[in-house]
Write a protein that holds these residues in place. Structure first.
Motif, short mmCIF file in Angstrom:
data_model
loop_
_atom_site.label_atom_id
_atom_site.label_comp_id
_atom_site.label_asym_id
_atom_site.label_seq_id
_atom_site.Cartn_x
_atom_site.Cartn_y
_atom_site.Cartn_z
N ARG A 25 57.07 51.24 32.31
CA ARG A 25 56.79 52.12 31.18
C ARG A 25 57.98 52.99 30.80
O ARG A 25 58.92 53.15 31.57
N ALA A 26 57.87 53.59 29.64
CA ALA A 26 58.96 54.44 29.15
C ALA A 26 58.90 55.80 29.84
O ALA A 26 57.94 56.11 30.54
N MET A 27 59.94 56.58 29.63
CA MET A 27 60.05 57.91 30.26
C MET A 27 58.86 58.80 29.91
O MET A 27 58.29 59.47 30.77
N THR A 28 58.49 58.79 28.64
CA THR A 28 57.40 59.64 28.18
C THR A 28 56.11 59.31 28.91
O THR A 28 55.42 60.19 29.42
N GLU A 29 55.83 58.02 28.99
CA GLU A 29 54.59 57.60 29.64
C GLU A 29 54.64 57.86 31.13
O GLU A 29 53.62 58.09 31.76
N ASP A 30 55.87 57.77 31.72
CA ASP A 30 56.01 58.04 33.15
C ASP A 30 55.55 59.46 33.50
O ASP A 30 54.87 59.68 34.49
N PHE A 31 55.96 60.40 32.66
CA PHE A 31 55.57 61.78 32.91
C PHE A 31 54.06 61.95 32.79
O PHE A 31 53.43 62.61 33.62
N ALA A 32 53.52 61.32 31.76
CA ALA A 32 52.08 61.41 31.56
C ALA A 32 51.34 60.77 32.73
O ALA A 32 50.35 61.31 33.24
N LEU A 33 51.89 59.64 33.20
CA LEU A 33 51.27 58.95 34.34
C LEU A 33 51.36 59.79 35.60
O LEU A 33 50.41 59.90 36.36
N PHE A 34 52.55 60.39 35.80
CA PHE A 34 52.74 61.20 36.99
C PHE A 34 51.75 62.37 37.00
O PHE A 34 51.07 62.63 37.99
N TYR A 35 51.67 62.99 35.83
CA TYR A 35 50.74 64.12 35.70
C TYR A 35 49.31 63.67 35.96
O TYR A 35 48.57 64.28 36.72
N GLY A 36 48.97 62.54 35.33
CA GLY A 36 47.60 62.02 35.49
C GLY A 36 47.29 61.66 36.93
O GLY A 36 46.23 62.00 37.46
N THR A 37 48.28 61.00 37.58
CA THR A 37 48.06 60.56 38.96
C THR A 37 47.90 61.75 39.89
O THR A 37 46.96 61.80 40.69
N VAL A 38 48.81 62.70 39.76
CA VAL A 38 48.76 63.88 40.64
C VAL A 38 47.45 64.64 40.43
O VAL A 38 46.77 65.00 41.40
N ALA A 39 47.10 64.85 39.16
CA ALA A 39 45.88 65.62 38.88
C ALA A 39 44.64 64.90 39.40
O ALA A 39 43.75 65.52 39.99
N GLN A 40 44.62 63.58 39.21
CA GLN A 40 43.41 62.85 39.59
C GLN A 40 43.30 62.64 41.10
O GLN A 40 42.20 62.52 41.63
#
Lengths: 205, 191
Positions: A43-58
């Motif tokens: 994935r792109a950089m933008t999505e990586d951050f969103a994924l990281f945030y989502g993963t950590v939060a979940q």
């Protein structure tokens, strides 16, 4: 049974509830984490951050609640001791169970539950502010918005309710008990004992 | 009845709750898998997640059953080695069963009440069309029947279940006994 023991029992049950609820969810969370981790490489950089945030939060919220549930299960008597310290028990049996004691214990348990429920929104808000905010220009993700405000409102409500219920349980219980208080003398006059009524009838006849 | 006895009763009720909740997953899995089997639709989420969710449900069922059947032992582990007399446990056994019965009945009523949820979802899905449109209503009916059946069964059998668990269940909440002192080396020979 002393009210302190009752509080410990109820806290232990809440702890067990969190322990099983989030312990059983761990396989799903691991699968979710693996999928997010392995798919993030494409994935792109933008999505990586969103994924990281989502993963950590979940992942972090259930793990944290599981650990707290375990602590609550194991340490319930000690936590109950904070509210009913042994040094305050000047007279043995000071904390003996009464209806008011039951109400206070119940209010405190509700407060602990509300504080536990605040952990999820708290973590989401912190992650958004600490992780996403500094990289706002790179990711283009704006931290304000409906989900953020929703989490903030939820956090504030749970935290406030939890703290008030835990710390002011005595005052809340006393306030509630003012309503519908029955005067024993009036109650006795309104509903005389059955035996007394029968003896009265017998004397009349 | 003291706090230890109350913990046993409440843990049993919590165990039954989780056992029932794990059973709720059966129609939900059916609702996710049936469209794939019937019309060859692709899974919305990877298969690994399905397996993981199945593992979660099984874990919840196992934990619930464990709590229901072994509440006494769990309580013993949690509260530590505080001696409880056997007579005291026997004396409160009937009281614990009565309390568990009342709480089981409340749980049963709650489960019957929760039948409303899937029934409402059936009404909401009436407008859906397509080859697999029947799957959701059928699975919701199955969920409603399962909840109602479990609730009704528990309502009728609560007394029997509670007494069986306390009297001749696999867990009789054995009291803690102090460890026996080790015999002295020469004691056996001397006797």
């Amino acid at each position: 049974m002393p009210v302190r023991d009752l509080l410990a029992v109820l806290l232990r049950v809440v702890g067990l509830w969190y322990l099983i609820r989030y312990g059983a969810a761990l396989p799903s969370l691991v699968a979710q984490g693996c999928w997010l981790f392995f798919s993030s490489q494409q994935r792109a950089m933008t999505e990586d951050f969103a994924l990281f945030y989502g993963t950590v939060a979940q992942l972090l919220v259930p793990v944290l609640l599981f650990v707290l549930g375990l602590l609550l299960t194991l340490r319930a008597p000690r936590i109950a001791l904070w509210f009913y310290p042994a040094r305050d028990e000047a007279v043995p049996g000071e904390f003996r169970m009464r209806a008011s004691g039951l109400l206070r214990a119940g209010i405190r348990v509700l407060g602990v539950y509300a504080l536990f429920e605040a952990i999820g929104p708290l973590l989401r808000v912190l992650l958004r502010v600490l992780i996403l905010k500094p990289h706002e220009e790179v990711t283009g993700i704006v931290i304000s918005g409906e989900p953020f405000l929703e989490n903030l409102a939820s956090l504030t409500a749970c935290l406030l309710a939890g703290l008030v219920l835990v710390l002011k349980a005595e005052a809340i219980a006393a306030w509630i008990e003012r309503f519908g208080r029955v005067d024993p003398e009036q109650a006795a006059a309104a509903h005389p004992p059955i035996d007394a009524g029968r003896s009265g009838e017998a004397s009349d006849s | 009845m003291n706090a230890r006895h109350l913990t046993i009763v409440l843990a049993r009720v919590l165990g039954l709750y989780f056992l029932f909740e794990a059973l709720d997953w059966i129609p939900r899995f059916a609702a996710e898998i049936l469209p794939v089997l019937v019309s060859g639709e692709t899974l919305l989420v990877p298969l690994g997640w399905r397996v993981a969710r199945l593992a979660s449900a099984l874990l919840m069922a196992a934990a619930g059953a464990g709590l229901l059947l072994r509440a006494g032992r769990l309580e013993g582990h949690l509260s530590g080695p505080i001696p409880v007399r056997l007579e005291q446990l026997e004396a409160t056994r009937h009281l614990r069963a009565e309390l568990a019965c009342a709480l089981f009945r409340i749980l049963a009523l709650l489960w019957i009440y929760w039948t409303i949820g899937p029934l409402v979802q059936i009404l909401e899905a009436v407008h859906l069309s397509g080859p697999t449109a029947w799957v959701d209503p059928v699975c919701n009916v199955a969920l409603a029947l399962l909840r109602f059946g479990l609730g009704a069964w528990l309502l009728v059998r609560a007394d029997r279940l509670a007494h069986r668990l306390e009297h001749d269940g696999p867990d009789r909440a054995p009291p803690w006994q102090p460890p026996r002192p080790a015999p002295e080396p020469g004691a056996a020979l001397a006797s």
